[in-house]
Motif scaffolding. Structure first.
Motif, PDB file in Angstrom:
ATOM      1  N   THR A   1      40.880  33.468  37.899  1.00  0.00           N
ATOM      2  CA  THR A   1      40.616  34.536  38.873  1.00  0.00           C
ATOM      3  C   THR A   1      40.064  35.794  38.208  1.00  0.00           C
ATOM      4  O   THR A   1      39.512  36.648  38.898  1.00  0.00           O
ATOM      5  N   LEU A   2      40.255  35.920  36.888  1.00  0.00           N
ATOM      6  CA  LEU A   2      39.828  37.089  36.108  1.00  0.00           C
ATOM      7  C   LEU A   2      40.566  38.372  36.503  1.00  0.00           C
ATOM      8  O   LEU A   2      40.137  39.466  36.154  1.00  0.00           O
TER       9      LEU A   2
ATOM     10  N   ALA B   1      32.225  39.187  45.212  1.00  0.00           N
ATOM     11  CA  ALA B   1      32.099  38.853  46.632  1.00  0.00           C
ATOM     12  C   ALA B   1      31.339  37.545  46.806  1.00  0.00           C
ATOM     13  O   ALA B   1      31.716  36.691  47.628  1.00  0.00           O
ATOM     14  N   LYS B   2      30.289  37.363  46.025  1.00  0.00           N
ATOM     15  CA  LYS B   2      29.502  36.129  46.104  1.00  0.00           C
ATOM     16  C   LYS B   2      30.363  34.927  45.720  1.00  0.00           C
ATOM     17  O   LYS B   2      30.342  33.888  46.372  1.00  0.00           O
ATOM     18  N   ARG B   3      31.152  35.087  44.672  1.00  0.00           N
ATOM     19  CA  ARG B   3      32.020  34.012  44.204  1.00  0.00           C
ATOM     20  C   ARG B   3      33.052  33.645  45.273  1.00  0.00           C
ATOM     21  O   ARG B   3      33.312  32.469  45.539  1.00  0.00           O
TER      22      ARG B   3
ATOM     23  N   TRP C   1      33.879  45.068  33.183  1.00  0.00           N
ATOM     24  CA  TRP C   1      32.525  44.498  33.169  1.00  0.00           C
ATOM     25  C   TRP C   1      32.257  43.618  34.387  1.00  0.00           C
ATOM     26  O   TRP C   1      31.124  43.223  34.614  1.00  0.00           O
ATOM     27  N   PHE C   2      33.281  43.334  35.186  1.00  0.00           N
ATOM     28  CA  PHE C   2      33.107  42.433  36.328  1.00  0.00           C
ATOM     29  C   PHE C   2      32.606  43.214  37.532  1.00  0.00           C
ATOM     30  O   PHE C   2      33.199  44.212  37.919  1.00  0.00           O
ATOM     31  N   LYS C   3      31.494  42.770  38.126  1.00  0.00           N
ATOM     32  CA  LYS C   3      30.847  43.506  39.213  1.00  0.00           C
ATOM     33  C   LYS C   3      31.368  43.077  40.585  1.00  0.00           C
ATOM     34  O   LYS C   3      31.710  41.921  40.797  1.00  0.00           O
TER      35      LYS C   3
END
Length: 146
Positions: free
Chosen positions: A103-104, A121-123, A114-116
């Motif tokens: 899940t990060l 949302a796309k994931r 660094w996670f956008k």
């Protein structure tokens, strides 16, 4: 205000005759470009299967559908897997964050710097789509959309 249909009928008849004549010419031109006939009109190759792979529209759609189903199955299997905890220490604050590899998210529910957001949302949309596609009711044998 009525129009004369007589001239339109004649025009349609002439256009049909022209269409037949032009189709024959176009077929010859196409065969020349593919290399099936030479300049004089003699056939060089008789099998078009040597030049190109012929598929019907149903076959192409079936392949695309099966590829999409495989991707959805992979997404579903990926969603069932549990992530491994990975510990990282923030250099600036010295706080230890334990991230889940799947899940990060860390133990506080935050994503790394660094996670956008758009990527997240796309994931999530892909994941939800995969879950909807593979949803099966216990009392039915058919997929029921949510």
């Amino acid at each position: 205000m009525g129009r004369n249909n007589r001239s339109r009928k004649r025009r349609d008849e002439m256009n049909k005759i022209k269409k037949v004549r032009y189709e024959a010419k176009e077929l010859i031109r196409l065969k020349k470009t593919l290399g099936l006939i030479d300049a004089e009109g003699n056939e060089i190759m008789k099998d078009i299967s040597e030049v190109a792979q012929v598929k019907t529209s149903k076959e192409i759609k079936r392949e695309a559908k099966s590829k999409e189903e495989q991707e959805l199955i992979y997404e579903h299997q990926e969603s069932l897997e549990k992530g491994e905890p990975v510990a990282l220490v923030n250099e600036n604050t010295g706080v230890e964050h334990v991230f889940n590899s799947k899940t990060l998210k860390d133990q506080y529910g935050n994503y790394p710097a660094w996670f956008k957001k758009k990527k997240t949302a796309k994931r999530l949309r892909k994941k939800q789509h995969a879950q909807k596609k593979n949803f099966k009711q216990a009392w039915t044998t058919v997929n029921v959309p949510l």
